[in-house]
Design a protein around this motif. Structure first.
Motif, PDB file in Angstrom:
ATOM      1  N   THR A   1       0.871  -0.959   0.024  1.00  0.00           N
ATOM      2  CA  THR A   1       0.115  -0.021  -0.018  1.00  0.00           C
ATOM      3  C   THR A   1       0.969   1.195   0.040  1.00  0.00           C
TER       4      THR A   1
ATOM      5  N   ARG B   1      -5.280  -5.886   1.787  1.00  0.00           N
ATOM      6  CA  ARG B   1      -4.829  -4.563   1.954  1.00  0.00           C
ATOM      7  C   ARG B   1      -6.168  -3.363   1.821  1.00  0.00           C
TER       8      ARG B   1
ATOM      9  N   ARG C   1     -16.799  -0.235  -2.161  1.00  0.00           N
ATOM     10  CA  ARG C   1     -17.255   0.858  -3.012  1.00  0.00           C
ATOM     11  C   ARG C   1     -18.822   0.898  -2.745  1.00  0.00           C
TER      12      ARG C   1
ATOM     13  N   ASN D   1     -14.138   7.583   6.686  1.00  0.00           N
ATOM     14  CA  ASN D   1     -13.595   8.244   5.388  1.00  0.00           C
ATOM     15  C   ASN D   1     -13.960   9.643   5.295  1.00  0.00           C
TER      16      ASN D   1
ATOM     17  N   ASN E   1     -10.771   4.135  11.555  1.00  0.00           N
ATOM     18  CA  ASN E   1     -12.005   3.733  11.695  1.00  0.00           C
ATOM     19  C   ASN E   1     -12.070   2.984  12.900  1.00  0.00           C
TER      20      ASN E   1
HETATM   21  O1  UT7 Z   1     -17.172   1.893   8.856  1.00  0.00           O
HETATM   22  C1  UT7 Z   1     -18.103   1.232   8.441  1.00  0.00           C
HETATM   23  C2  UT7 Z   1     -18.652   1.791   7.042  1.00  0.00           C
HETATM   24  N1  UT7 Z   1     -17.324   1.686   6.146  1.00  0.00           N
HETATM   25  C3  UT7 Z   1     -17.230   2.622   5.329  1.00  0.00           C
HETATM   26  O2  UT7 Z   1     -17.633   3.684   5.335  1.00  0.00           O
HETATM   27  C4  UT7 Z   1     -16.110   2.445   4.169  1.00  0.00           C
HETATM   28  C5  UT7 Z   1     -16.810   2.858   2.851  1.00  0.00           C
HETATM   29  N2  UT7 Z   1     -15.727   2.573   1.841  1.00  0.00           N
HETATM   30  C6  UT7 Z   1     -14.805   3.341   1.590  1.00  0.00           C
HETATM   31  O3  UT7 Z   1     -14.388   4.173   2.516  1.00  0.00           O
HETATM   32  C7  UT7 Z   1     -13.917   3.194   0.493  1.00  0.00           C
HETATM   33  O4  UT7 Z   1     -14.465   2.455  -0.573  1.00  0.00           O
HETATM   34  C8  UT7 Z   1     -12.518   2.516   0.564  1.00  0.00           C
HETATM   35  C9  UT7 Z   1     -11.610   3.612   1.312  1.00  0.00           C
HETATM   36  C10 UT7 Z   1     -12.533   1.117   1.252  1.00  0.00           C
HETATM   37  C11 UT7 Z   1     -11.883   2.246  -1.017  1.00  0.00           C
HETATM   38  O5  UT7 Z   1     -11.761   3.258  -1.561  1.00  0.00           O
HETATM   39  P1  UT7 Z   1     -12.152   3.268  -3.217  1.00  0.00           P
HETATM   40  O6  UT7 Z   1     -12.040   4.717  -3.736  1.00  0.00           O
HETATM   41  O7  UT7 Z   1     -13.772   2.887  -3.187  1.00  0.00           O
HETATM   42  O8  UT7 Z   1     -11.395   2.353  -3.806  1.00  0.00           O
HETATM   43  P2  UT7 Z   1     -11.729   0.976  -4.484  1.00  0.00           P
HETATM   44  O9  UT7 Z   1     -12.374  -0.092  -3.639  1.00  0.00           O
HETATM   45  O10 UT7 Z   1     -12.581   1.087  -5.649  1.00  0.00           O
HETATM   46  O11 UT7 Z   1     -10.269   0.583  -4.941  1.00  0.00           O
HETATM   47  C12 UT7 Z   1      -9.533   1.437  -5.892  1.00  0.00           C
HETATM   48  C13 UT7 Z   1      -8.344   0.710  -6.395  1.00  0.00           C
HETATM   49  C14 UT7 Z   1      -8.281  -0.702  -6.566  1.00  0.00           C
HETATM   50  O12 UT7 Z   1      -7.209  -1.040  -7.644  1.00  0.00           O
HETATM   51  P3  UT7 Z   1      -7.859  -1.228  -9.233  1.00  0.00           P
HETATM   52  O13 UT7 Z   1      -8.637  -2.360  -9.037  1.00  0.00           O
HETATM   53  O14 UT7 Z   1      -8.656   0.112  -9.405  1.00  0.00           O
HETATM   54  O15 UT7 Z   1      -6.603  -1.350 -10.014  1.00  0.00           O
HETATM   55  C15 UT7 Z   1      -7.632  -1.445  -5.493  1.00  0.00           C
HETATM   56  O16 UT7 Z   1      -6.978  -2.790  -5.586  1.00  0.00           O
HETATM   57  O17 UT7 Z   1      -7.380   0.762  -5.315  1.00  0.00           O
HETATM   58  C16 UT7 Z   1      -6.711  -0.325  -4.835  1.00  0.00           C
HETATM   59  N3  UT7 Z   1      -6.567  -0.774  -3.483  1.00  0.00           N
HETATM   60  C17 UT7 Z   1      -5.451  -0.029  -2.884  1.00  0.00           C
HETATM   61  N4  UT7 Z   1      -4.273   0.178  -3.378  1.00  0.00           N
HETATM   62  C18 UT7 Z   1      -3.416   0.641  -2.325  1.00  0.00           C
HETATM   63  C19 UT7 Z   1      -7.429  -1.068  -2.447  1.00  0.00           C
HETATM   64  N5  UT7 Z   1      -6.766  -1.038  -1.253  1.00  0.00           N
HETATM   65  C20 UT7 Z   1      -5.612  -0.177  -1.447  1.00  0.00           C
HETATM   66  C21 UT7 Z   1      -4.566  -0.015  -0.521  1.00  0.00           C
HETATM   67  N6  UT7 Z   1      -3.478   0.412  -1.147  1.00  0.00           N
HETATM   68  N7  UT7 Z   1      -4.557  -0.397   0.735  1.00  0.00           N
END
Ligand code: UT7
Length: 330
Positions: free
Chosen positions: A35, A158, A223, A260, A287
């Motif tokens: 990450t 991650r 997401r 977030n 969180n």
């Molecule tokens: O407390 C209970 C309630 N929970 C929440 O409210 C959490 C809600 N969700 C979120 O806050 C966000 O969806 C996250 C922070 C969990 C994720 O952010 P996102 O902008 O929705 O990212 P994503 O899941 O769409 O992932 C985007 C990319 C992916 O790569 P590709 O598929 O686009 O190539 C992931 O593999 O980011 C990648 N990714 C990471 N990269 C580096 C996912 N986790 C990581 C990481 N470090 N830790």
């Protein structure tokens, strides 16, 4: 009701918090997880979190937060007659963390139980405590949010392991009969609780006593949860405003669940509330599930931002999905 008759309200008279150990930064995590500090900060606003040591339990943190809340309120454990702990990471499957807290603080015989609504847990616990206080079961309660969320993490995933942290926050909630029931009078003005079990599979733990017999790990479709969080938070804050017949501009402080920054900013935008009026701790705590709101409340009370008489809007969403809000004249 005559104009002069008093109305029962539950008011907050003390707040406290506890964070275990030294903060662990995103850069620290980079060393063992694929990450980056940049990704975590940009997508979530998180910069660091506290991770409890192996021998630090949820009740250890709950007890410390409760002690600080008691000290702040000026009461002794013997003045308390009810304890609710919001947690999804109890020390043991049973007894409730609340019972352990009762024993360790030396609180006399009284109701003591846990509420499990994951990240919405504190709002749920507050609502239950408010009812118990106003209906006469308890006069002065400890309401605690305490979590060791890192005990549920898969450190090889991650997409979840960088998001969570440990900690506890607590309040003393007590009966007040001074007010006439106006919005200006102190206390919990309303609480609003919701759940949609159809969405239970977008945020869950893949274990438990009656299934795998193991604790399990947290699994999240980030997401999807994000999408519902923005939608449901906008809805619940509007319902709270409408119910109390107030405008968003009447609110002094928004104290959201800290998952977030982007979700929080979307709710603040919906309310047209400047970010200066939002209590933000997600950068420092990550969180912490049910602990996040009382941790944020405690931070802003103890640094002098939140003052007696301020109007506070609390809101949260978590696994279940569960969500809710509370409007409080502090
Ligand atoms: O407390 C209970 C309630 N929970 C929440 O409210 C959490 C809600 N969700 C979120 O806050 C966000 O969806 C996250 C922070 C969990 C994720 O952010 P996102 O902008 O929705 O990212 P994503 O899941 O769409 O992932 C985007 C990319 C992916 O790569 P590709 O598929 O686009 O190539 C992931 O593999 O980011 C990648 N990714 C990471 N990269 C580096 C996912 N986790 C990581 C990481 N470090 N830790």
């Amino acid at each position: 009701m005559s104009e002069s008759s008093s109305v029962k309200r539950s008011i907050i008279t003390g707040v406290g918090s506890f964070l275990p150990g030294e903060p662990v930064s995103n850069v620290d995590l980079e060393k063992t997880i694929d990450t980056s500090d940049e990704w975590i900060k940009k997508r979530t606003g998180i910069e660091r979190r506290h991770i409890a040591a192996k021998d630090v339990s949820t009740s250890d943190m709950a007890v410390e937060a409760a002690r600080q809340a008691l000290e702040h309120s000026g009461y002794q454990p013997s003045d308390i007659d009810g304890i609710i702990v919001a947690t999804t990471t109890p020390d043991q499957t049973f007894p409730a963390v609340a019972a352990t807290v009762q024993a360790r603080l030396g609180v006399p015989i009284c109701p003591a139980f846990d509420v499990q609504a994951v990240c919405s847990g504190f709002v749920y616990a507050l609502s239950v405590a408010d009812s118990l206080v106003r209906t006469g079961q308890s006069k002065r309660m400890l309401v605690i949010g305490a979590e060791k969320m890192t005990s549920l993490l898969d450190w090889n995933d991650r997409t979840t392991c960088v998001l969570f942290g440990d900690g506890a926050g607590a309040i003393v909630l007590e009966l007040d009969e001074q007010g006439q029931g106006s919005i200006e009078d102190r206390g919990i003005l309303s609480t609003h609780l919701f759940a949609n079990g159809e969405l239970k599979d977008i945020l869950y733990v893949n274990g438990g006593p009656s299934t795998t017999g193991q604790v399990g790990h947290l699994v999240m479709e980030g997401r999807e949860v994000f999408r519902y969080a923005v939608e449901y938070m906008a809805d619940v804050v509007q319902k709270t405003l409408d119910h109390n017949n107030i405008k968003a501009s009447d609110i002094d402080w928004l104290i959201p669940h800290q998952a977030n920054t982007r979700i929080i900013a979307a709710t603040a935008k919906k309310l047209d509330l400047p970010m200066e009026q939002v209590v933000l701790t997600v950068a420092d705590h990550g969180n912490t599930s049910a602990a996040s709101i009382p941790l944020a409340l405690s931070a802003a009370v103890h640094d002098g931002r939140i003052k007696k008489g301020d109007l506070l809007l609390l809101e949260a969403l978590g696994g279940g999905l569960t969500w809710g809000a509370a409007l409080i004249r502090f």
